[in-house]
Motif scaffolding. Structure first.
Motif, PDB file in Angstrom:
ATOM      1  N   UNK A 171      27.504 -91.542  45.065  1.00 19.29           N
ATOM      2  CA  UNK A 171      26.254 -91.075  45.624  1.00 19.29           C
ATOM      3  C   UNK A 171      25.350 -92.301  45.711  1.00 19.29           C
ATOM      4  N   UNK A 172      24.114 -92.127  46.148  1.00 19.84           N
ATOM      5  CA  UNK A 172      23.224 -93.284  46.089  1.00 19.84           C
ATOM      6  C   UNK A 172      21.951 -92.920  45.362  1.00 19.84           C
ATOM      7  N   UNK A 182      25.921 -95.341  43.511  1.00 16.58           N
ATOM      8  CA  UNK A 182      26.213 -95.109  42.098  1.00 16.58           C
ATOM      9  C   UNK A 182      27.437 -94.216  41.927  1.00 16.58           C
ATOM     10  N   UNK A 184      28.747 -91.727  38.748  1.00 18.17           N
ATOM     11  CA  UNK A 184      28.250 -91.137  37.499  1.00 18.17           C
ATOM     12  C   UNK A 184      26.753 -91.307  37.385  1.00 18.17           C
ATOM     13  N   UNK A 185      26.271 -91.515  36.169  1.00 15.63           N
ATOM     14  CA  UNK A 185      24.841 -91.761  35.970  1.00 15.63           C
ATOM     15  C   UNK A 185      24.596 -93.257  36.040  1.00 15.63           C
ATOM     16  N   UNK A 192      33.475 -89.651  37.271  1.00 16.27           N
ATOM     17  CA  UNK A 192      34.740 -88.946  37.473  1.00 16.27           C
ATOM     18  C   UNK A 192      35.733 -89.811  38.237  1.00 16.27           C
TER      19      UNK A 192
ATOM     20  N   UNK B  34      20.578 -87.194  29.933  1.00 14.29           N
ATOM     21  CA  UNK B  34      21.929 -87.291  30.492  1.00 14.29           C
ATOM     22  C   UNK B  34      22.706 -86.010  30.245  1.00 14.29           C
ATOM     23  N   UNK B  37      21.699 -83.420  32.768  1.00 15.10           N
ATOM     24  CA  UNK B  37      22.300 -83.698  34.075  1.00 15.10           C
ATOM     25  C   UNK B  37      23.784 -83.355  34.064  1.00 15.10           C
ATOM     26  N   UNK B  38      24.433 -83.716  32.969  1.00 16.45           N
ATOM     27  CA  UNK B  38      25.865 -83.504  32.887  1.00 16.45           C
ATOM     28  C   UNK B  38      26.186 -82.005  32.901  1.00 16.45           C
ATOM     29  N   UNK B  45      29.456 -77.287  39.518  1.00 11.20           N
ATOM     30  CA  UNK B  45      30.668 -77.929  40.024  1.00 11.20           C
ATOM     31  C   UNK B  45      30.336 -79.095  40.943  1.00 11.20           C
ATOM     32  N   UNK B  46      29.389 -79.900  40.522  1.00  9.89           N
ATOM     33  CA  UNK B  46      29.061 -81.106  41.291  1.00  9.89           C
ATOM     34  C   UNK B  46      29.512 -82.306  40.476  1.00  9.89           C
ATOM     35  N   UNK B  47      29.637 -83.461  41.142  1.00  8.64           N
ATOM     36  CA  UNK B  47      29.943 -84.650  40.366  1.00  8.64           C
ATOM     37  C   UNK B  47      28.639 -85.192  39.777  1.00  8.64           C
ATOM     38  N   UNK B  48      28.811 -86.010  38.732  1.00 13.97           N
ATOM     39  CA  UNK B  48      27.635 -86.539  38.037  1.00 13.97           C
ATOM     40  C   UNK B  48      26.701 -87.273  38.993  1.00 13.97           C
ATOM     41  N   UNK B  49      27.287 -88.107  39.849  1.00  9.88           N
ATOM     42  CA  UNK B  49      26.429 -88.955  40.672  1.00  9.88           C
ATOM     43  C   UNK B  49      25.617 -88.151  41.674  1.00  9.88           C
ATOM     44  N   UNK B  50      26.157 -87.029  42.137  1.00 15.21           N
ATOM     45  CA  UNK B  50      25.368 -86.289  43.124  1.00 15.21           C
ATOM     46  C   UNK B  50      24.146 -85.651  42.467  1.00 15.21           C
ATOM     47  N   UNK B  52      22.706 -86.966  39.676  1.00 15.41           N
ATOM     48  CA  UNK B  52      21.873 -88.115  39.319  1.00 15.41           C
ATOM     49  C   UNK B  52      21.132 -88.658  40.537  1.00 15.41           C
ATOM     50  N   UNK B  53      21.843 -88.745  41.652  1.00 15.49           N
ATOM     51  CA  UNK B  53      21.226 -89.251  42.879  1.00 15.49           C
ATOM     52  C   UNK B  53      20.003 -88.424  43.264  1.00 15.49           C
ATOM     53  N   UNK B  56      17.129 -89.018  40.898  1.00 14.87           N
ATOM     54  CA  UNK B  56      16.469 -90.303  41.084  1.00 14.87           C
ATOM     55  C   UNK B  56      15.751 -90.395  42.425  1.00 14.87           C
TER      56      UNK B  56
END
Ligand code: SF4
Ligand code: SF4
Ligand code: FES
Ligand code: FES
Lengths: 908, 153
Positions: A171-172, A182, A184-185, A192, B34, B37-38, B45-50, B52-53, B56
């Motif tokens: 993601x960004x 990015x 993860x965090x 993942x 964290x 978010x986790x 059922x999303x990934x962490x980065x989506x 977190x993105x 942010x």
């Protein structure tokens, strides 16, 4: 058929397929419109705007990657204004960009900078502000580095991960000029990400670069690129190996060719380092006074020839046996099986397939006439219903899984999963059926009954294509009658509401594909499971079309091929029975030997060979590239059997758990040092090519086999090159009749391919089945209780399986740092309630005991398994789970029940 | 706590923003941990980065601890004309922090924001959900003191 259209780009008339993207049309016609964010592997993004063109009768500068080519379109791709605009865009991007270059990656952005003269500072308008922006780096992943200062925010990596691999890990973060990619965090290493490297291969600027060998590779220098086939699983991904100074330094997926179209998984991309590992076997070794000492080839081969001859003379020809190898090429295995049949003079040749697929192959051969997958791997992408049973494909066949995920995530297909254990694909599943271990037949019979009682059968298919027609169907109907939703729910534990819906949508789907797996086949009832599944498929007519059929993916790279070329106790090349005298006569003629020399009696299968060794009937064994001391069931028994052998030859690339028991160890070549072919899961014959020289004196398997034969006075033939062997295979096995190395040069061919002008067969059974009368056969089967059940002494049922990062007995996979960085530890999964009930703590050492043996490992809490059930990966020699499994065999296929063992677990 | 809050929403991805709001609000330090978010990622059922993105991307979310009171000052052109900079300077002085930081007593975090929609009565600021307009040095002092007082009791 899609329509061809014509359009004009810069006064040149070009052809395109209707619906194609304008930028891609230009690319196909060598019109080099600059572009950075576009890639044909995913949908256009429109982020970089470099691909702008002018289109007649449309206003302004239009990003061509977002335009669908139309008949008669008149396009300007290059003029002064467009070029100025592009230069301006590049200049601007450059100002936020770290332009250092270390020649460890291809840099499309840099190429454009040079193309537009922006490498010279005086041609630039914007000063660099990259220092002020203070972009971060992410070095937390074991396999890649991300440098935001080199990122142009094209989002190719995000789309690679999301659309191509179906994982959406990236993601960004932040906004505008400060944004960056990015995982993860903001820590890739904790995301993942499973290390497939798709984003690396598709990053145009070197913002994402792989870590392994980055200090060594120099793309400016001499690089040899060799196309070959992945040595791990049965997907058969096409790789391009980068070789520099005699070493493999990188592996990329080959774009545009099946089966993987440029995709790879972590093993294909990062799993090659075992080839150049310092522990490779480099010389023959002979055991003298209990110790292995180095020997010359002559000494070792003479000794082997002498010993095998002695055994044959002393105990008769049935006292010898061999294990062929699913890891080595068709050519190696063909000569190996020829060796057993001609030099040993019997049919005692088998290999690991007996442990994985035998039940599937047996059932499919009886019911359909062919034991191989009926459809192409890429068919999953076009399927609207995918039934996945006992198959954890995200871990075991990761690239196949990308096609499945595509169908679900992008095209709305439905996945139904039958698995007692959670698998990552469950996230994408429409329905997850979680039956108790060993109740598949009941579940499928319940589904069949539901289909019948809703009248969703395909009558005309049954009448035309099923042996016995409606009469045979009636017998099935009668047998399944008692599997009412309630009764089935009681046996399987699966809510009736779920499996009945799964059944109805299967029967009514347009293009349903079934993927089976080891969870389904490695049972005492393995053959019956597959029969039940085929019954459901036949009465609904869901086979014999593109996107409809039954596909058991093959575990190892060449499991399919080894059977195809006849390394089987029951069949010759091309699945023709050893008991068929006509066939033996034909083969004898091709081989130039007297017909009488070919044994007409079936040989012993994998586990039977070990049992015969135990009973003292088999005295000498030749094992090529297999490691039964990890992979056979009931290992304690296997060990006793192996110890009873008078003479054992093991041919491999490393010391394994089996080599200590050998009398002679022979060093063989690894995939990247060999020439030949593999056959993948969708029957595709694929070329394997030599990229590097073997270490020390290692030799390719077939050469060694041929030498032993010669020294035993029975030369196998006069082969100068692997292609000579292949040509003989093609002559012996009609399914390969039309395939030659020349035809395989660009892309694989799917068997059957009987003649040189035949294109190969993507979909089996379109007109008829391959049974003697051309009809499919129903085999009504009843549910039987498992003979091994949990009881007071052994209260848990243990299931075994694989994980993404390790492979088989881990001989190869564990010798790659990139893979062990991800996973390198054995464990036991136990349901949290059971963990608490037993009073265990996460990570605690426990002892697992079955009637057959015991092992120790750490416990992990996990709701991936049902209460009362356990799961363990089988890869790790320090916790060899097959000490616990049974060698009680499926009566039809002789497969062993790896999936179900009653055990108890105690604290250590 | 997190799980309970999550369960008040349907596990649908369109609820992501609302869930993040709720989780941020319930945290005494006004931010998304964290763990929050986790668990949200897993729930939807999303990934962490989506997740977190998204956290942010929007300035209303924070992934670092903040004060109990978030002071947001409008930094849009109208407010800027009306010398919002001196307002910021005042606040920075009173709280002894810079913009973006949290006061040592953990009470206040000072942030800039997009237009608060109070342009007629600018300069303006928001403390959590409350808007304060027509700010000058004295008013700012009084308001801040009120909050401090409130927290003492
Ligand atoms: S390596 Fe693969 S899984 Fe990891 S972020 Fe890149 S594309 Fe996604
Ligand atoms: S999916 Fe299989 S064949 Fe493809 S790269 Fe991975 S291990 Fe190799
Ligand atoms: S390639 Fe078309 S916008 Fe980037
Ligand atoms: S997103 Fe493609 S280079 Fe960064």
């Amino acid at each position: 058929m899609q329509k061809t259209i014509k359009l004009t780009i810069d006064n040149k008339v070009v052809k395109a397929t209707e619906g194609e993207n304008l930028l891609q049309v230009a690319k196909n016609n060598n019109i080099a419109i600059p572009n950075l964010c576009y890639h044909k592997k995913f949908s256009p993004t429109g982020a970089c705007r470099l691909c702008i063109v002018k289109i007649k009768d449309q206003n302004g500068l239009i990003a061509s990657c977002g335009v669908t080519a139309k008949e008669g379109m008149i396009v300007t791709a290059f003029d002064e204004e467009l070029e100025e605009a592009r230069k301006y865009l590049l200049d601007y991007l450059l100002s936020e960009h770290d332009e250092t270059y270390d020649a460890t990656y291809t840099d499309e952005f840099r190429e454009l900078i040079f193309r537009y003269g922006l490498d010279k500072k005086e041609n630039r308008y914007f000063p660099s502000i990259v220092k002020e922006l203070a972009y971060p780096k992410d070095e937390t992943s074991p396999i890649l580095s991300y440098d935001a200062a080199k990122c142009i925010k094209c989002f190719r990596c995000i789309k690679a991960c999301d659309e191509v691999q179906g994982k959406n890990v990236l993601s960004f973060t932040n906004r505008g000029i400060h944004s960056y990619i990015i995982g993860g965090f903001d820590k890739w290493g904790e995301s993942e990400c499973d290390g497939c490297g798709e984003c690396i291969q598709l990053c145009p600027t070197g913002a994402i670069v792989e870590k392994p060998h980055r200090e060594e590779i120099q793309l400016n220098g001499d690089i040899k690129k060799v196309r070959t086939t992945c040595p791990y699983c049965g997907v058969g991904c096409q790789l391009e190996l980068f070789v520099q100074n005699g070493k493999i330094l990188r592996s990329n997926g080959v774009d545009d060719v099946s089966p993987n179209y440029g995709r790879l998984c972590v093993k294909g991309r990062f799993g090659y380092d075992y080839v150049q590992h310092h522990e490779r076997l480099t010389t023959p070794l002979i055991k003298k006074n209990g110790k292995f000492v180095e020997a010359s080839w002559d000494e070792a081969l003479d000794l082997i020839a002498q010993k095998f001859t002695e055994i044959r003379e002393k105990y008769g020809k049935k006292a010898l046996a061999g294990y062929a190898s699913a890891k080595t090429t068709n050519e190696d295995n063909y000569l190996f099986m020829k060796f057993i049949r001609l030099v040993f003079g019997n049919n005692n040749v088998d290999y690991c397939t007996r442990l994985c697929h035998a039940s599937t192959v047996t059932a499919m051969l009886r019911a359909l006439g062919d034991g191989a997958g009926s459809n192409s791997i890429e068919d999953y992408e076009h399927s609207d219903y995918i039934l996945v049973t006992g198959n954890n494909m995200i871990d075991t066949h990761p690239v196949t899984a990308t096609f499945v995920k595509y169908a679900v995530q992008r095209k709305g297909a439905k996945i139904v999963i039958i698995d007692p254990k959670w698998t990552p694909l469950v996230k994408d599943a429409y329905i997850w059926l979680q039956p108790k271990l060993g109740t598949d037949v009941a579940l499928l019979n319940g589904m069949i009954r539901e289909i019948i009682s809703n009248d969703l059968i395909d009558r005309s298919f049954i009448e035309k294509r099923v042996d016995g027609g409606m009469e045979a169907f009636e017998a099935l109907k009668e047998l399944t009658e008692k599997y009412t939703p309630e009764y089935t729910e009681k046996i399987t534990g699966v809510p009736a509401r779920l499996f009945t819906e799964a059944a109805r949508i299967y029967a009514t789907a347009k293009r349903p594909l079934i993927a089976t797996g080891m969870g389904f086949s490695q049972q005492v009832t393995g053959t019956h499971n597959v029969f039940a599944l085929i019954n459901m498929m036949l009465i609904t007519g869901q086979i014999g079309r593109v996107g409809a059929g039954l596909n058991p993916p093959r575990g190892q790279n060449n499991v399919q091929g080894v059977s195809d070329v006849g390394a089987s106790p029951f069949t010759y090349p091309g699945y023709i029975s050893v008991e068929d005298a006509n066939n033996r006569r034909k083969v004898a003629e091709i081989w130039g030997v007297p017909f009488e020399e070919l044994d007409g009696e079936k040989g012993l299968s994998t586990v039977e060979i070990m049992q015969a060794a135990y009973d003292g009937q088999v005295k000498g064994m030749y094992i090529m590239g297999e490691n039964p001391m990890i992979t056979d069931p009931n290992l304690n028994h296997t060990e006793e059997s192996i110890k009873k052998l008078e003479f054992l030859v093991v041919q491999d690339i490393f010391h394994t758990e089996t080599t200590p028991f050998a009398d002679v160890i022979l060093p063989a070549t690894a995939f990247a040092e060999s020439e030949g072919t593999y056959v993948n899961s969708d029957r595709r014959v694929l070329r394997v090519r030599k990229a590097v020289d073997p270490p020390g004196q290692a030799r390719q398997d077939w050469e060694i086999v041929a030498e032993i034969a010669r020294r035993m006075g029975k030369p196998l033939g006069n082969y100068k090159h692997e292609s000579d062997i292949w040509n003989e295979i093609a002559k012996t096995a009609p399914i390969f009749g039309g395939i030659s190395y020349d035809r395989l040069d660009h892309q694989g061919i799917q068997w059957p391919c009987p003649t040189p002008d035949h294109p190969g067969t993507a979909t089996l059974f379109t007109e008829k089945f391959n049974t003697p009368n051309g009809l499919g056969k129903l085999h009504p089967v009843d549910h039987v209780e498992q003979s091994e059940k949990a009881d007071i002494e052994y209260p848990f049922i243990l299931n075994t399986g694989r994980i993404l990062y390790q492979y088989h007995s881990s001989t190869m996979s564990r010798r790659n740092k990139s893979l062990t960085d991800f996973a390198n530890e054995a464990y036991l999964l136990m349901h949290p309630d059971d963990v608490d009930r037993c009073g265990f703590k996460e990570g605690q050492m426990v002892r697992i005991t079955s009637k057959r043996g015991e092992i120790a490992t750490v416990v992990r809490r996990s709701s991936e398994v049902l209460k009362g059930e356990l799961f363990m990966p089988f890869h790790y020699p320090e916790a060899p789970v097959n000490k616990l499994t049974r060698d009680e065999l499926d009566p039809y296929s002789k497969i062993a029940p790896f999936k179900i063992s009653a055990v108890r677990v105690e604290a250590l | 706590m997190i799980q309970e809050t999550l369960k008040t929403f349907k596990p649908e991805q369109q609820n992501l923003l609302q869930i993040l709001h709720a989780l941020q609000d319930q945290h005494p330090q006004n931010y998304l941990t964290e763990q929050a978010l986790e668990e949200t990622a897993r729930y939807l059922k999303l990934t962490k980065s989506s997740v977190f993105g998204v956290a942010r991307y929007y300035s209303m979310f924070s992934t670092t601890p903040r004060g109990r009171y978030i002071i947001r000052i409008c930094a849009s052109p109208v407010c800027e004309l009306l010398k919002v900079n001196t307002v910021i300077a005042h606040l920075e002085q009173i709280l002894a922090i810079k913009t973006g930081e949290t006061s040592s007593d953990g009470l206040f975090t000072l942030e800039l924001s997009e237009c608060l929609g109070q342009c007629q009565e600018a300069p303006s600021m928001m403390i959590n959900d409350k808007v304060y307009n027509n700010l000058d040095a004295n008013r700012i002092k009084t308001i801040i003191n009120e909050y401090k007082q409130k927290n003492h009791d």
